[in-house]
Design an enzyme around this catalytic site. Structure first.
Site, PDB file in Angstrom:
ATOM      1  N   TYR A 147      -4.403 -51.437  -6.288  1.00  0.00           N
ATOM      2  CA  TYR A 147      -4.780 -52.741  -5.743  1.00  0.00           C
ATOM      3  C   TYR A 147      -3.492 -53.363  -5.194  1.00  0.00           C
ATOM      4  CZ  TYR A 147      -9.354 -52.663  -8.132  1.00  0.00           C
ATOM      5  OH  TYR A 147     -10.632 -52.361  -8.539  1.00  0.00           O
TER       6      TYR A 147
ATOM      7  N   LYS B 246     -17.252 -55.072 -10.598  1.00  0.00           N
ATOM      8  CA  LYS B 246     -18.165 -55.546 -11.650  1.00  0.00           C
ATOM      9  C   LYS B 246     -19.656 -55.439 -11.325  1.00  0.00           C
ATOM     10  CE  LYS B 246     -15.500 -56.461 -14.918  1.00  0.00           C
ATOM     11  NZ  LYS B 246     -15.200 -55.059 -15.128  1.00  0.00           N
TER      12      LYS B 246
ATOM     13  N   TYR C  34     -11.329 -55.905 -16.914  1.00  0.00           N
ATOM     14  CA  TYR C  34     -11.589 -54.793 -15.992  1.00  0.00           C
ATOM     15  C   TYR C  34     -12.264 -53.644 -16.734  1.00  0.00           C
ATOM     16  CZ  TYR C  34     -10.878 -51.824 -11.884  1.00  0.00           C
ATOM     17  OH  TYR C  34     -11.077 -51.025 -10.788  1.00  0.00           O
TER      18      TYR C  34
ATOM     19  N   PRO D 275     -16.460 -57.352  -4.514  1.00  0.00           N
ATOM     20  CA  PRO D 275     -16.211 -56.061  -5.157  1.00  0.00           C
ATOM     21  C   PRO D 275     -14.829 -55.904  -5.812  1.00  0.00           C
ATOM     22  CG  PRO D 275     -16.193 -55.824  -2.768  1.00  0.00           C
ATOM     23  CD  PRO D 275     -16.617 -57.219  -3.050  1.00  0.00           C
TER      24      PRO D 275
ATOM     25  N   HIS E  85     -10.059 -42.764 -16.053  1.00  0.00           N
ATOM     26  CA  HIS E  85      -8.776 -43.380 -15.685  1.00  0.00           C
ATOM     27  C   HIS E  85      -8.285 -44.272 -16.820  1.00  0.00           C
ATOM     28  CE1 HIS E  85      -8.969 -42.985 -11.004  1.00  0.00           C
ATOM     29  NE2 HIS E  85      -9.308 -41.867 -11.624  1.00  0.00           N
TER      30      HIS E  85
HETATM   31  P1  RFL Z   1     -29.366 -52.787  -5.482  1.00  0.00           P
HETATM   32  O1  RFL Z   1     -28.531 -51.563  -5.649  1.00  0.00           O
HETATM   33  O2  RFL Z   1     -29.114 -53.630  -4.299  1.00  0.00           O
HETATM   34  O3  RFL Z   1     -30.883 -52.322  -5.516  1.00  0.00           O
HETATM   35  C1  RFL Z   1     -31.943 -53.183  -5.170  1.00  0.00           C
HETATM   36  C2  RFL Z   1     -33.097 -52.360  -4.686  1.00  0.00           C
HETATM   37  O4  RFL Z   1     -34.209 -53.199  -4.393  1.00  0.00           O
HETATM   38  C3  RFL Z   1     -34.815 -52.747  -3.179  1.00  0.00           C
HETATM   39  N1  RFL Z   1     -35.579 -53.842  -2.561  1.00  0.00           N
HETATM   40  C4  RFL Z   1     -36.932 -53.913  -2.586  1.00  0.00           C
HETATM   41  N2  RFL Z   1     -37.849 -53.119  -3.153  1.00  0.00           N
HETATM   42  C5  RFL Z   1     -39.175 -53.452  -2.994  1.00  0.00           C
HETATM   43  N3  RFL Z   1     -39.584 -54.548  -2.273  1.00  0.00           N
HETATM   44  C6  RFL Z   1     -38.685 -55.379  -1.693  1.00  0.00           C
HETATM   45  N4  RFL Z   1     -39.085 -56.441  -0.995  1.00  0.00           N
HETATM   46  C7  RFL Z   1     -37.287 -55.074  -1.849  1.00  0.00           C
HETATM   47  N5  RFL Z   1     -36.131 -55.639  -1.419  1.00  0.00           N
HETATM   48  C8  RFL Z   1     -35.121 -54.900  -1.858  1.00  0.00           C
HETATM   49  C9  RFL Z   1     -33.625 -52.307  -2.338  1.00  0.00           C
HETATM   50  O5  RFL Z   1     -34.008 -51.416  -1.289  1.00  0.00           O
HETATM   51  C10 RFL Z   1     -32.762 -51.619  -3.391  1.00  0.00           C
HETATM   52  O6  RFL Z   1     -33.043 -50.242  -3.518  1.00  0.00           O
HETATM   53  O7  RFL Z   1     -29.262 -53.740  -6.749  1.00  0.00           O
HETATM   54  P2  RFL Z   1     -29.003 -53.399  -8.307  1.00  0.00           P
HETATM   55  O8  RFL Z   1     -29.900 -52.291  -8.743  1.00  0.00           O
HETATM   56  O9  RFL Z   1     -29.013 -54.704  -8.999  1.00  0.00           O
HETATM   57  O10 RFL Z   1     -27.518 -52.775  -8.348  1.00  0.00           O
HETATM   58  C11 RFL Z   1     -26.399 -53.575  -8.020  1.00  0.00           C
HETATM   59  C12 RFL Z   1     -25.305 -52.699  -7.424  1.00  0.00           C
HETATM   60  O11 RFL Z   1     -25.836 -51.888  -6.402  1.00  0.00           O
HETATM   61  C13 RFL Z   1     -24.147 -53.544  -6.871  1.00  0.00           C
HETATM   62  O12 RFL Z   1     -23.862 -54.615  -7.729  1.00  0.00           O
HETATM   63  C14 RFL Z   1     -22.839 -52.719  -6.717  1.00  0.00           C
HETATM   64  O13 RFL Z   1     -22.981 -51.727  -5.735  1.00  0.00           O
HETATM   65  C15 RFL Z   1     -21.677 -53.631  -6.382  1.00  0.00           C
HETATM   66  N6  RFL Z   1     -20.428 -52.903  -6.122  1.00  0.00           N
HETATM   67  C16 RFL Z   1     -19.633 -52.431  -7.157  1.00  0.00           C
HETATM   68  N7  RFL Z   1     -20.027 -52.593  -8.432  1.00  0.00           N
HETATM   69  C17 RFL Z   1     -19.289 -52.065  -9.447  1.00  0.00           C
HETATM   70  O14 RFL Z   1     -19.667 -52.214 -10.613  1.00  0.00           O
HETATM   71  N8  RFL Z   1     -18.122 -51.362  -9.228  1.00  0.00           N
HETATM   72  C18 RFL Z   1     -17.657 -51.167  -7.981  1.00  0.00           C
HETATM   73  O15 RFL Z   1     -16.643 -50.487  -7.818  1.00  0.00           O
HETATM   74  C19 RFL Z   1     -18.396 -51.719  -6.881  1.00  0.00           C
HETATM   75  N9  RFL Z   1     -17.995 -51.529  -5.633  1.00  0.00           N
HETATM   76  C20 RFL Z   1     -20.032 -52.637  -4.818  1.00  0.00           C
HETATM   77  C21 RFL Z   1     -18.801 -51.947  -4.605  1.00  0.00           C
HETATM   78  C22 RFL Z   1     -20.814 -53.036  -3.743  1.00  0.00           C
HETATM   79  C23 RFL Z   1     -20.409 -52.756  -2.478  1.00  0.00           C
HETATM   80  N10 RFL Z   1     -21.278 -53.191  -1.424  1.00  0.00           N
HETATM   81  C24 RFL Z   1     -21.673 -52.400  -0.341  1.00  0.00           C
HETATM   82  C25 RFL Z   1     -22.072 -54.383  -1.601  1.00  0.00           C
HETATM   83  C26 RFL Z   1     -18.374 -51.655  -3.338  1.00  0.00           C
HETATM   84  C27 RFL Z   1     -19.173 -52.058  -2.279  1.00  0.00           C
HETATM   85  C28 RFL Z   1     -18.661 -51.706  -0.929  1.00  0.00           C
HETATM   86  C1  PHB Z   2     -14.779 -48.135  -4.933  1.00  0.00           C
HETATM   87  O1  PHB Z   2     -14.294 -47.053  -5.310  1.00  0.00           O
HETATM   88  O2  PHB Z   2     -15.624 -48.199  -4.045  1.00  0.00           O
HETATM   89  C2  PHB Z   2     -14.292 -49.402  -5.544  1.00  0.00           C
HETATM   90  C3  PHB Z   2     -13.414 -49.348  -6.613  1.00  0.00           C
HETATM   91  C4  PHB Z   2     -12.956 -50.521  -7.184  1.00  0.00           C
HETATM   92  C5  PHB Z   2     -13.362 -51.733  -6.666  1.00  0.00           C
HETATM   93  C6  PHB Z   2     -14.243 -51.788  -5.611  1.00  0.00           C
HETATM   94  C7  PHB Z   2     -14.720 -50.616  -5.034  1.00  0.00           C
HETATM   95  O3  PHB Z   2     -12.859 -52.875  -7.204  1.00  0.00           O
END
Ligand code: RFL
Ligand code: PHB
Length: 394
Positions: free
Chosen positions: A204, A301, A387, A297, A75
């Site tokens: 957005y 980031k 971004y 979110p 994009h």
């Molecule tokens: P994770 O992915 O949470 O992984 C952590 C892992 O540790 C495990 N764990 C354990 N393992 C062993 N023993 C224990 N006691 C444990 N406790 C926990 C867990 O089961 C898990 O598998 O962390 P990590 O690897 O640091 O990754 C971070 C990302 O997952 C997170 O920051 C992003 O998903 C955030 N996020 C977004 N980030 C972006 O860069 N761009 C986005 O567009 C974006 N959109 C989002 C998001 C997060 C969202 N949610 C659900 C929080 C959209 C959403 C909806």
């Molecule tokens: C997504 O596609 O899930 C998404 C994209 C941008 C954001 C947050 C979530 O800022």
């Protein structure tokens, strides 16, 4: 207790943990990854959707970019809108950098496949993970394996990649760690729908009823979000109510733009929080990704910050465990935190600019800021630079 030895113990097999194991293996450093959940559970979690320029570059350089470049969608920017106005911010024109839409589920799949291909030791469904002797040269981790047997893993370094709810951040003693936190007075209702996106790039949208966003996962799958009050029960939101709210907030019918609804395949409510814990290193324990920080979110980031952390950490750990050179490991926390705080500010800024709080004065300030960002080259460049992502090591 079954004793075992490795160079690095990584707690958590999310994107931070598996990417770190991958980058360490490329430097000849052996690691064992310990994950509480099953491989299928971790693979199915729907989360991030947008990868920064430097994340794409790093994954490509690490040999993880093939499917991303085939199936991901590059994009040029985003659409920023408020009632009766939609503006496209072209990050490529403004900063020379694009972003890619490629779901975290796909990144996770690529990491799992690469781990299997190199024979990475990943233990799924472990419990009772506990970290010991972190301030000495030989820390160890104890855990119970999926089959109920007790294990002890002796290592040179332990990395907490266990997200916001894992045990690693609390393993830094209370007198040493410090945390900062902001809880926002709203949540996101997120849906996945089997319908072609109604937009070429993410929208957005500020709206007096609350923020809305249109994202996507593929040419046939859309991802959309609505600002809702904290404590919202998804059961109160029928599919029709969701599509009606999205249509109103995203401007269905304005200038001929239409939102096409479709079957909703997933619905969830996500609270929004900013959180940073410092330092990101204590003795031989290092924290990376959501284990050290959480962002709301809105700025896309979270995943990108996790990638940036482990990109700094991999060479630092390799120097520490292979050459006994602590210089990069000593610099890791401060170096990572510079980018963490920058992204924490950007995520807070995007969040508070776009979500309505019901305060009429705040709403006028938000609209004034949005107009400036969308129409001034300086304003647009500031958003675009953050971004599309600052360089790793910023
Ligand atoms: P994770 O992915 O949470 O992984 C952590 C892992 O540790 C495990 N764990 C354990 N393992 C062993 N023993 C224990 N006691 C444990 N406790 C926990 C867990 O089961 C898990 O598998 O962390 P990590 O690897 O640091 O990754 C971070 C990302 O997952 C997170 O920051 C992003 O998903 C955030 N996020 C977004 N980030 C972006 O860069 N761009 C986005 O567009 C974006 N959109 C989002 C998001 C997060 C969202 N949610 C659900 C929080 C959209 C959403 C909806
Ligand atoms: C997504 O596609 O899930 C998404 C994209 C941008 C954001 C947050 C979530 O800022």
């Amino acid at each position: 207790m079954n004793p075992q030895r490795s160079q690095v113990a990584i707690v958590g097999a999310g994107p931070a943990g598996l990417l770190l194991a991958h980058l360490l293996a490329a430097r000849g450093v052996e690691s064992v990854v310990l994950e509480a959940r099953s491989e299928e559970y971790v693979a199915a979690r729907v989360r991030a959707g947008v990868l920064e320029h430097s994340t794409v570059q790093l994954l490509t350089d690490a040999g993880l970019g093939n499917r991303l470049r085939e199936q991901g969608d590059e994009h040029r920017g985003i659409h920023l809108q408020w009632p009766h106005e939609r503006h496209h911010l072209d990050f490529v024109d403004l900063t020379g950098r694009s972003v890619w839409v490629y779901g975290q589920t796909e990144v996770q799949k690529d990491l799992v496949d690469a781990a299997a291909a190199r024979g990475q030791d990943v233990r799924y469904e472990v419990s009772d993970v506990a970290l010991h002797e972190l301030t000495g040269d030989r820390p160890h981790v104890t855990f119970t394996a999926a089959d109920g047997t007790a294990h002890r893993l002796d290592v040179d370094a332990v990395v907490g990649c266990d997200g916001s709810f894992g045990p690693s951040r609390a393993a830094v003693p209370e007198g040493v760690r410090r945390s900062w936190e902001r809880t926002y007075p709203y949540s996101w209702l997120g849906i996945l729908a089997d319908v072609a996106p109604s937009t070429d790039e993410l929208i957005y949208a500020w709206h007096p009823d609350g923020f809305a966003m249109h994202s996507m996962r593929s040419p046939t799958v859309s991802r959309l979000y609505l600002q809702v009050p904290n404590g919202t029960d998804v059961a109160q939101w029928s599919d029709d109510r969701i599509w009606d709210a999205l249509a109103a907030r995203l401007g269905h019918g304005q200038d001929g733009w239409e939102l096409t609804p479709g079957p909703i395949t997933g619905k969830s409510v996500l609270p929004m929080r900013s959180y940073v814990q410092t330092p990101m290193r204590h003795g031989r324990l290092f924290l990376a990704g959501d284990a050290a920080h959480t962002v709301p979110p809105t700025g896309a980031k979270g995943l990108n910050l996790a990638v940036a952390d482990v990109a700094l950490l991999a060479p630092a750990l390799a120097a520490l465990v292979r050459e006994r050179d602590p210089a990069l490991a000593d610099a890791y926390s401060d170096a990572a935190l510079r980018r963490v705080w920058r992204c924490t500010h950007f995520s807070w800024w995007m969040t508070t600019m776009l979500h309505t709080s019901g305060d009429p004065f705040d709403e006028q300030l938000q609209l004034a800021q949005l107009r400036w960002v969308a129409t001034s080259e300086a304003g647009a460049t500031g958003l675009a630079e953050n971004y599309a992502g600052l360089p790793i090591g910023f």
